[in-house]
Design an enzyme around this catalytic site. Structure first.
Site, PDB file in Angstrom:
ATOM      1  N   GLY A  20      46.981  62.206  38.039  1.00 20.86           N
ATOM      2  CA  GLY A  20      47.932  61.715  39.034  1.00 20.86           C
ATOM      3  C   GLY A  20      48.176  60.218  38.892  1.00 20.86           C
ATOM      4  O   GLY A  20      49.306  59.734  38.967  1.00 20.86           O
ATOM      5  N   ARG A  24      44.741  55.886  35.377  1.00 16.13           N
ATOM      6  CA  ARG A  24      43.826  56.866  34.779  1.00 16.13           C
ATOM      7  C   ARG A  24      44.362  57.315  33.426  1.00 16.13           C
ATOM      8  O   ARG A  24      43.591  57.593  32.506  1.00 16.13           O
ATOM      9  CB  ARG A  24      43.679  58.091  35.676  1.00 16.13           C
ATOM     10  N   ARG A 218      32.576  58.904  39.902  1.00 12.01           N
ATOM     11  CA  ARG A 218      33.912  59.483  39.665  1.00 12.01           C
ATOM     12  C   ARG A 218      34.313  59.303  38.213  1.00 12.01           C
ATOM     13  O   ARG A 218      34.845  60.215  37.597  1.00 12.01           O
ATOM     14  CB  ARG A 218      34.947  58.840  40.586  1.00 12.01           C
TER      15      ARG A 218
END
Ligand code: HPA
Length: 235
Positions: A20, A24, A218
């Site tokens: 998304g 990233r 994460r």
């Protein structure tokens, strides 16, 4: 060039990983790919092409939510002839047995979105993953000792700040494991264009226990998920 992607024809690989967050996408390209070029900066929705184990792979940010993902997935399928898209995202767990940092391979995606209600004129469509991608991702996930993976249904909600979170109870009673915001549109569009799609999500927060991941955790689980996605698209 398509309306929202500034890439030349041929600049995007047949296989695309789709987080998304565009940053990233940059992290995935820098961390996992060789010979990387950036092919898109339009609206900051970064896209990169490189190679992984000698195979050309692209990474394209989708933005948050189904309307945004649908723009990028549609243009990748129709203007760049992309064959497969694997979403690599995060999700919130809805059931206790699924733990924080676990990975979910979404067999199908329920939704509260109006997008498919318009497309199918009120009939219910069942958006599902490509079986070949799902099987390859499952095999890759099962071969790892650092990942707990689940296969099952997820829910693609239109609103992160849902006004009626209690409607999730019925979904959970019917096997839904987690909530995110994009997979249902991705599966529907892949079917419409005769292409392959899979959504893989790491559990970033737990809606039952309230547990959350740290930024470092994460990144670690996100990396494992990316490796599973890469193995699945080239299998
Ligand atoms: N809701 C919707 N999308 C999400 C969540 C959530 O709790 N967590 C990660 N993506």
């Amino acid at each position: 060039m398509s309306t929202h992607i500034g890439a030349e024809p041929g600049a995007i690989a047949p296989h695309v990983l789709m987080p998304g967050d565009p940053l990233r996408a940059a992290w995935i390209a820098e961390t996992f790919l060789d010979d990387v070029t950036c092919y898109n900066e339009v609206r900051g929705m970064l896209g990169f092409t490189g190679t992984w184990r000698g195979e050309r792979i692209s990474v394209q940010g989708s933005g948050m939510g189904q309307p945004s993902l649908a723009i990028y997935a549609t243009e990748l399928f129709t203007d760049y002839d992309v064959a497969s898209i694997v979403r690599v995202g995060s999700c919130g767990a809805l059931v206790e047995k699924v733990g924080i940092r676990d990975v979910i391979l979404a067999t199908g995606a329920c939704t509260d979105s109006g997008m498919n209600r318009v497309r199918f004129e009120g009939l219910d469509y069942a958006p599902v993953a490509d079986f070949g991608l799902l099987r390859a991702a499952y095999d890759a996930a099962m071969a790892r000792e650092d990942v707990t993976a689940w296969t099952g249904l997820i829910f693609s909600g239109d609103q992160f700040y849902a006004p009626r979170p209690e409607i999730m109870t019925a979904m959970v009673e019917h096997g839904v494991l987690a909530i995110e915001m994009e997979a249902s549109a991705l599966y529907t569009l892949a079917a419409r264009h005769g292409r392959r799609a899979l959504a893989i999500c790491t559990v970033s927060d737990h809606l039952v226990t309230g547990a959350e991941t740290t930024a470092q955790e994460r990144e670690q689980t996100f990396g494992a998920m990316v490796e599973i996605a890469l193995e699945a698209v080239v299998a």
